[in-house]
Scaffold this active site. Sequence first.
Site, PDB file in Angstrom:
ATOM      1  N   ARG A 131      14.972 -21.149  -6.622  1.00 26.71           N
ATOM      2  CA  ARG A 131      16.130 -21.484  -7.748  1.00 26.71           C
ATOM      3  C   ARG A 131      16.183 -21.898  -9.089  1.00 26.71           C
ATOM      4  O   ARG A 131      15.619 -23.218  -9.334  1.00 26.71           O
ATOM      5  CB  ARG A 131      17.404 -21.756  -6.998  1.00 26.71           C
ATOM      6  CG  ARG A 131      18.878 -22.212  -8.134  1.00 26.71           C
ATOM      7  CD  ARG A 131      19.749 -22.425  -7.110  1.00 26.71           C
ATOM      8  NE  ARG A 131      20.500 -23.385  -6.805  1.00 26.71           N
ATOM      9  CZ  ARG A 131      21.292 -24.338  -6.574  1.00 26.71           C
ATOM     10  NH1 ARG A 131      22.415 -23.306  -6.720  1.00 26.71           N
ATOM     11  NH2 ARG A 131      21.370 -25.315  -6.147  1.00 26.71           N
TER      12      ARG A 131
ATOM     13  N   ASP B 104      25.062 -32.879  -5.612  1.00 24.66           N
ATOM     14  CA  ASP B 104      23.972 -32.703  -7.251  1.00 24.66           C
ATOM     15  C   ASP B 104      24.857 -32.225  -8.138  1.00 24.66           C
ATOM     16  O   ASP B 104      26.141 -32.733  -8.262  1.00 24.66           O
ATOM     17  CB  ASP B 104      23.247 -31.080  -6.727  1.00 24.66           C
ATOM     18  CG  ASP B 104      24.180 -30.072  -6.279  1.00 24.66           C
ATOM     19  OD1 ASP B 104      25.846 -30.150  -6.965  1.00 24.66           O
ATOM     20  OD2 ASP B 104      23.863 -29.432  -5.396  1.00 24.66           O
TER      21      ASP B 104
END
Length: 530
Positions: A165, A448
């Site tokens: 990612r 996150d």
Amino acid sequence: MDVPDGVQVTGPIEDRYDEVLSRDALELVARLHRELDGRRRELLARRGERVRQIADGGTLDFLEETRSVREDPDWQVAAPAPGLVDRRVEITGPTDRKMTINALNSGAKVWLADHEDANTPLWENVVGGQLNLLDSITGDIDFTSPEGKEYKLRSDGELATIVVRPRGWHLPEKHVLVDGEPTSGGLVDYALYLTACGQRQLDRGLGPYFYLPKMESHLEARLWNEAFLIGQDHLGLPRGTIRATVLIETYPAAFEMEEILYELREHSAGLNAGRWDYMFSVIKCFRTRGRDYLLPDRNSVTMTVPFMRAYTELLVRTCHKRGAHAIGGMAAFIPSKDEERNALAFTKLTEDKTREAGDGFDGSWVAHPGMVEACREAFDKVLGDRPNQRDRLREDVHVTADDLLDVRSTPGEITEHGLRNNVAVGIRYLESWLRGSGAVGIFGLMEDAATAEISRSQVWQWLDNDVVLADGTQVTTELVETMIGEELDKAREELGPEGRWDDARALYTELALADEYADFLTLSAYERMP
């Protein structure tokens, strides 16, 4: 280093950095920047224009100009690529050396190797993470902890397929300049991985695979598709060997799922349903539209509330209609030594993954290796020996724009506990982020950057709307400032006074209490990072 004309690398060059900051890689970065950066900036400006239109009374809807794409019954995305056929369990995490080994060994089918929300763009992470990916592919990777525990890739089982990612379109890379301009962080991440590892992955019978974050329109997907064509051409890789799964984690993208698949169709590997970033985007898009778009405590907004349910049902229907994988959301639980809390966490995870498998998802995410087996068991009960259920078309699903926009019917309260939790989690996460760690265990959950975004966004929204908490207390600047001080003291006492606590406090205060809403916390945080 052999640097092409017009390219500057301003970050420190450590041992082996030239293996990923190669001339070929930097030439690709330069080409991508020169050919695509102008349109990237235009598309980012379009995001701001859309928010202004909504503030003036507009809304989101399925696009009339792309109706023909949605109504064409014939087109399909490319067939699943090797290593991406069975995706019933995917594990996410940053690309530090220990996590790289643990994720690949975890028993998950796929590892989302994260250079975005679970990472921070500290220069040593940007380059060091790429080296760890390279070493994991060549098999030359091990790690010894300070306590002496050794980590190596397993030789007795299947390793997870790597899907990288990169950073979103909005994030710059200030340590790599082309013609004097900062580059796109996402294109840097993409180019470095593709150059160092693309052919190596093909030689292993797999391919260079990506997860694409934070997109808000099919035009942004078109830009990624052009980046893929440029990269394959530049490096002589066969066209279509790059595959990408798109995270539908912004409110506007939920109205353009089919178009996003269409733009990437020869490179598409499906769509993923997020949670925190999607809620964050709801607030960001409709922040000026009052109480119809107020969300209750973030932990009470489950995937089963009406507007979230509409979004996930539509995602499965859209993917399977076009032959793509539909991947479910994150289970952020971290196993602990508390047996009672563990039992509750595993029960919730099983319920969540059972629902997703029953709804037609082909797989789902976990944040910790200890949760892989429970997720797999839930999908095994539905899939059996089948690798996926893309043939389950969900033609019973009929989602309207009003269904996606129905935030008002979300049950739940706005409480003192919810406000305090937002403050506590936001400060603790930011302190870790500023030190270079983007995946942080907080109160039993792996958090996150999406966590920090929703935590500060809710506080901003509640303040802007003069919200009164369930106990009758009004949310005021003074109340939030008091909580920030109290939660900072608790964090320092629990975790130690060393670190970047003052910076975390200043940043959280600046963004949560600002008169004008900042689009991304990470942009302000990156300015405070060397």
